[in-house]
Design an enzyme around this catalytic site. Structure first.
Site, PDB file in Angstrom:
ATOM      1  N   LYS A 181      -8.523  -4.329   2.859  1.00 30.96           N
ATOM      2  CA  LYS A 181      -8.950  -5.701   2.823  1.00 30.96           C
ATOM      3  C   LYS A 181      -9.193  -6.353   4.163  1.00 30.96           C
ATOM      4  CE  LYS A 181      -7.956  -5.633  -1.472  1.00 30.96           C
ATOM      5  NZ  LYS A 181      -8.003  -4.207  -1.809  1.00 30.96           N
TER       6      LYS A 181
HETATM    7  C1  LIG Z   1      -8.856  -6.971  -7.302  1.00 27.61           C
HETATM    8  C2  LIG Z   1      -7.546  -6.305  -6.897  1.00 27.61           C
HETATM    9  N1  LIG Z   1      -6.184  -6.753  -7.214  1.00 27.61           N
HETATM   10  C3  LIG Z   1      -5.089  -6.080  -6.834  1.00 27.61           C
HETATM   11  C4  LIG Z   1      -4.953  -5.203  -5.880  1.00 27.61           C
HETATM   12  C5  LIG Z   1      -3.871  -4.495  -5.334  1.00 27.61           C
HETATM   13  O1  LIG Z   1      -3.457  -4.858  -4.035  1.00 27.61           O
HETATM   14  P1  LIG Z   1      -2.109  -4.090  -3.354  1.00 27.61           P
HETATM   15  O2  LIG Z   1      -2.608  -2.917  -2.942  1.00 27.61           O
HETATM   16  O3  LIG Z   1      -1.767  -4.870  -2.125  1.00 27.61           O
HETATM   17  O4  LIG Z   1      -1.132  -4.218  -4.255  1.00 27.61           O
HETATM   18  C6  LIG Z   1      -6.223  -4.830  -5.386  1.00 27.61           C
HETATM   19  C7  LIG Z   1      -6.391  -3.747  -4.462  1.00 27.61           C
HETATM   20  O5  LIG Z   1      -7.165  -2.824  -3.977  1.00 27.61           O
HETATM   21  C8  LIG Z   1      -7.364  -5.306  -5.857  1.00 27.61           C
HETATM   22  O6  LIG Z   1      -8.746  -5.065  -5.358  1.00 27.61           O
END
Ligand SMILES: Cc1ncc(COP(=O)(O)O)c(C=O)c1O
Length: 396
Positions: A181
């Site tokens: 991110k």
């Molecule tokens: C749209 C979306 N939601 C949720 C997540 C999950 O994020 P995390 O890895 O911080 O749990 C991601 C991660 O790539 C994502 O792209």
């Protein structure tokens, strides 16, 4: 030379901030997490920000906060990282996949309405790849029916919707600080909430349902006997992560500006390839270009997977486009309406490298490989594109 798809913009300042947290002796959730939450709330125009261990846990808490549970349906895009759909499962609800609109790759009121049922309790709307979804029309569809709208802004910090930061005004929004991110704490997430009481509940739930935080107990001169008000979770962020996050947050504007500059240059250098579509700002907002996707037309000379291989041979680490959760074994047999746009986008798109420190020379390598695969001159750009601002390397 390998050009990575993403490289976090981390430096000595983050290293020093993490070291200071370690030296302070307070490494679990404490004062730096509180400071990070306040800074994040200010940056995203939200009142209540609750730091957690990931965006996945942020989504879980958001659904708990929205009162979603067993027997409920939660509409989600299949075209998303699988955590979006899984969050519904964590609360015992059924994820219902809706198709997306191709220009933004996001849910819209038009794609969501056909899959609503009397059991629909929430919709998780993703700002895919940092492109904001059109939330107003989704809220107008859902809120009169008592359906909660949860914004999955995992990718979207620094994007804007109707002139405001992504997530601002959301009843629930969830953000990710994974290194893919635009800003990172290693792992980490944030859930932002409009309602003060719900926010207080989610603060307790991320810490085992305790009615008083460890930091408060530590600060008290009198012994405090905590209570566990309901079954909660350990979804805490550490102070070491928050220390890094505070530095990263200060860089947000610069990171987003640079990503937008690189995205604009990609778009220009690829704009003459027939039928090729690329990530772009929607009419109602601005993207942070967390992912710069390219959608190949049906008559592109090579397949998407062959293009990924050709890019790899040129030293470019690209990725397939956004996954489709309904095609994964975890959702085999899960009923869903037809998802033709999702299936086309996931099969024919790819994500090109884009990171703060990327140079014009690196970007030119990527562009040349895509242009060569398209049968276009790899380096002779028409319309004077070659004269574009060369883009200085980002500060490291
Ligand atoms: C749209 C979306 N939601 C949720 C997540 C999950 O994020 P995390 O890895 O911080 O749990 C991601 C991660 O790539 C994502 O792209």
């Amino acid at each position: 030379m390998t050009i990575p798809v993403m490289r976090p913009w981390l430096g000595e300042e983050e290293a020093e901030a993490a070291a200071e947290a370690v030296r302070s002796g307070w490494v679990a959730q404490g004062p730096r997490v509180a400071e990070f939450e306040a800074a994040f709330a200010a940056a995203t125009g939200t009142e209540h920000a609750i730091a957690v261990s990931s965006c996945t846990t942020a989504l879980h808490l958001a659904l708990v906060g929205a009162g979603v549970g067993a027997g409920d349906e939660v509409v989600v895009p299949s075209l998303s990282f699988i955590a979006t759909a899984n969050a519904a499962r964590y609360v015992g609800a059924t994820p219902v996949f809706a198709d997306v609109e191709p220009a933004t790759q996001n849910l819209t009121a038009t794609t969501v309405e056909p899959v609503l049922t009397p059991a629909t309790r929430a919709v998780i709307v993703v700002d895919q790849g940092g492109t904001p979804a059109d939330l107003d029309s989704l809220r107008a569809l859902c809120e009169p029916r008592g359906i909660a709208v949860v914004e999955d802004a995992a990718c979207a910090i620094g994007a804007t919707y109707q002139g405001k930061p992504a997530g601002s005004g959301a009843a629930f929004a969830a953000f990710s600080f994974h290194p893919r991110k635009v800003i990172t704490t290693g792992e980490g997430g944030m859930v932002t909430v409009r309602d003060a009481e719900v926010a207080a509940r989610l603060r307790r739930l991320r810490e085992h349902g305790m009615n008083v935080s460890a930091a408060e107990r530590h600060a008290s001169r009198q012994p405090i006997l905590e209570q566990y008000t309901e079954v909660g979770f350990n979804y805490r962020m550490t102070d070491v992560q928050a220390a890094v996050g505070l530095v990263q947050l200060r860089k947000l504007d610069a990171v987003v500006a640079r990503r937008r500059e690189l995205a604009a240059r990609y778009r220009a250098l690829l704009s003459d390839l027939p039928g090729l579509r690329t990530a772009a700002d929607p009419a109602y907002g601005t993207s942070n270009f967390q992912s710069f996707w390219v959608l190949l037309p049906g008559d592109f000379p090579v397949s998407r997977d062959d293009l990924l291989r050709e890019l790899a041979e040129a030293g470019v680490s690209a990725r397939r486009g956004i996954m489709a959760s309904h095609l994964e074994p975890a959702y085999a047999g899960h009923p869903h309406a037809p998802l033709p746009v999702t299936e086309r986008l996931t099969a024919r798109s790819l994500i090109l490298p884009l990171f703060h420190q990327m140079t014009a020379a690196e970007q030119d390598v990527v562009v040349a490989a895509v242009r060569a695969a398209a049968g276009a001159d790899p380096t002779e750009y028409p319309n004077g594109f070659a004269d574009l601002d060369p883009v200085e390397a980002g500060r490291t």
